[in-house]
Enzyme design. Structure first.
Site, PDB file in Angstrom:
ATOM      1  N   CYS A 114       0.872  -1.191   0.102  1.00  0.00           N
ATOM      2  CA  CYS A 114      -0.032  -0.166  -0.016  1.00  0.00           C
ATOM      3  C   CYS A 114       0.961   1.314  -0.056  1.00  0.00           C
ATOM      4  O   CYS A 114       1.597   1.598  -0.827  1.00  0.00           O
ATOM      5  CB  CYS A 114      -1.107  -0.012   1.254  1.00  0.00           C
ATOM      6  N   HIS A 208      -3.823  -4.891   1.109  1.00  0.00           N
ATOM      7  CA  HIS A 208      -3.213  -5.301   2.279  1.00  0.00           C
ATOM      8  C   HIS A 208      -3.466  -6.685   2.436  1.00  0.00           C
ATOM      9  O   HIS A 208      -4.288  -7.353   3.145  1.00  0.00           O
ATOM     10  CB  HIS A 208      -3.981  -4.725   3.330  1.00  0.00           C
ATOM     11  N   GLU A 210      -1.838  -8.485   4.541  1.00  0.00           N
ATOM     12  CA  GLU A 210      -2.002  -8.763   5.971  1.00  0.00           C
ATOM     13  C   GLU A 210      -3.348  -9.015   6.638  1.00  0.00           C
ATOM     14  O   GLU A 210      -3.540  -9.573   7.665  1.00  0.00           O
ATOM     15  CB  GLU A 210      -1.059  -7.890   6.757  1.00  0.00           C
TER      16      GLU A 210
END
Length: 230
Positions: A114, A208, A210
């Site tokens: 990002c 993202h 994660e």
């Protein structure tokens, strides 16, 4: 072969509260740590430091992740500030740009997430779109949209199919930095992934990972970093 040591850059917050304490803190959403570990790496947090220490930090790592976070200061790419651009994070910009430069110079595998992808683009002379709509959920909530890989790219070799990804951003890449090629796009044409072909493992993703359960992008970094850790 040992597990590679993956450094992850962190946030720097002037006021954070936990327990009875309200203090300045460096922090990182837990998803990054979990993603690195699930992909087979050992996570090491990298708080902001003097940029002249970046090369020494990268020298100790097998791979590097530049995490998401606040907007990049438009001064870094020669633009006037849009009213919708967030406040600058000067110390973090300087440190992470130095980490990126050090990783590129050393050939250290690099995953930029990002804001990290935007900084990678800026580090290589590119520019950013300071605001776009439709790439975030409501405040504090991640949205989801599909990204389509570009055939023949490193990203397409890792994730060959169209896939839904967790997103929360209002800025994007404009002019690509030196040597970068597009690895994936959103339906509206927004660049969702970039890479440096033909050299060290360098990949940026606008979403993202994660915040999801797809390990493939992080596994790609860990695989690229693993030979260094032998």
């Amino acid at each position: 072969m040992g597990m590679p040591l993956i450094g992850v850059s962190t946030y720097l917050e002037s006021e954070t509260r936990w327990g009875a304490w309200t203090l300045p803190a460096v922090l990182l959403p837990d998803g990054y740590r979990r993603l690195v570990q699930a992909a087979g790496g050992i996570a090491a947090l990298l708080p902001p430091d003097s940029p002249d220490r970046a090369a020494a930090a990268v020298e100790r790592l097998d791979g590097l992740v530049i995490a998401g976070g606040p907007d990049v200061d438009p001064e870094r790419y020669g633009a006037e500030r849009d009213p919708r651009t967030g406040p600058p994070a000067h110390e973090r910009d300087a440190w992470e740009l130095a980490l990126i430069d050090a990783a590129l110079a050393a050939g250290t595998p690099l995953l930029a997430i990002c804001r990290g992808m935007q900084l990678l683009n800026v580090a290589l002379g590119g520019t950013l779109v300071q605001h776009l709509d439709g790439h975030a959920g409501r405040p504090g909530v991640f949205g989801t949209h599909p990204v389509v890989p570009v055939p023949g790219t490193r990203y397409a070799g890792i994730v060959p199919e169209e896939t839904g990804v967790p997103v929360f951003h209002h800025q994007a890449l404009d002019r690509l930095g030196r040597g970068l090629v597009v690895g994936a796009r959103a339906a509206d044409g927004t660049v969702e992934s970039v890479e440096l072909p033909g050299g060290p493992w360098v990949l940026g993703v606008q979403w993202h990972p994660e915040m999801g359960d797809d390990l493939r992008v992080m596994q790609g970094l860990v695989r690229a970093a693993a030979p260094v850790a032998s």
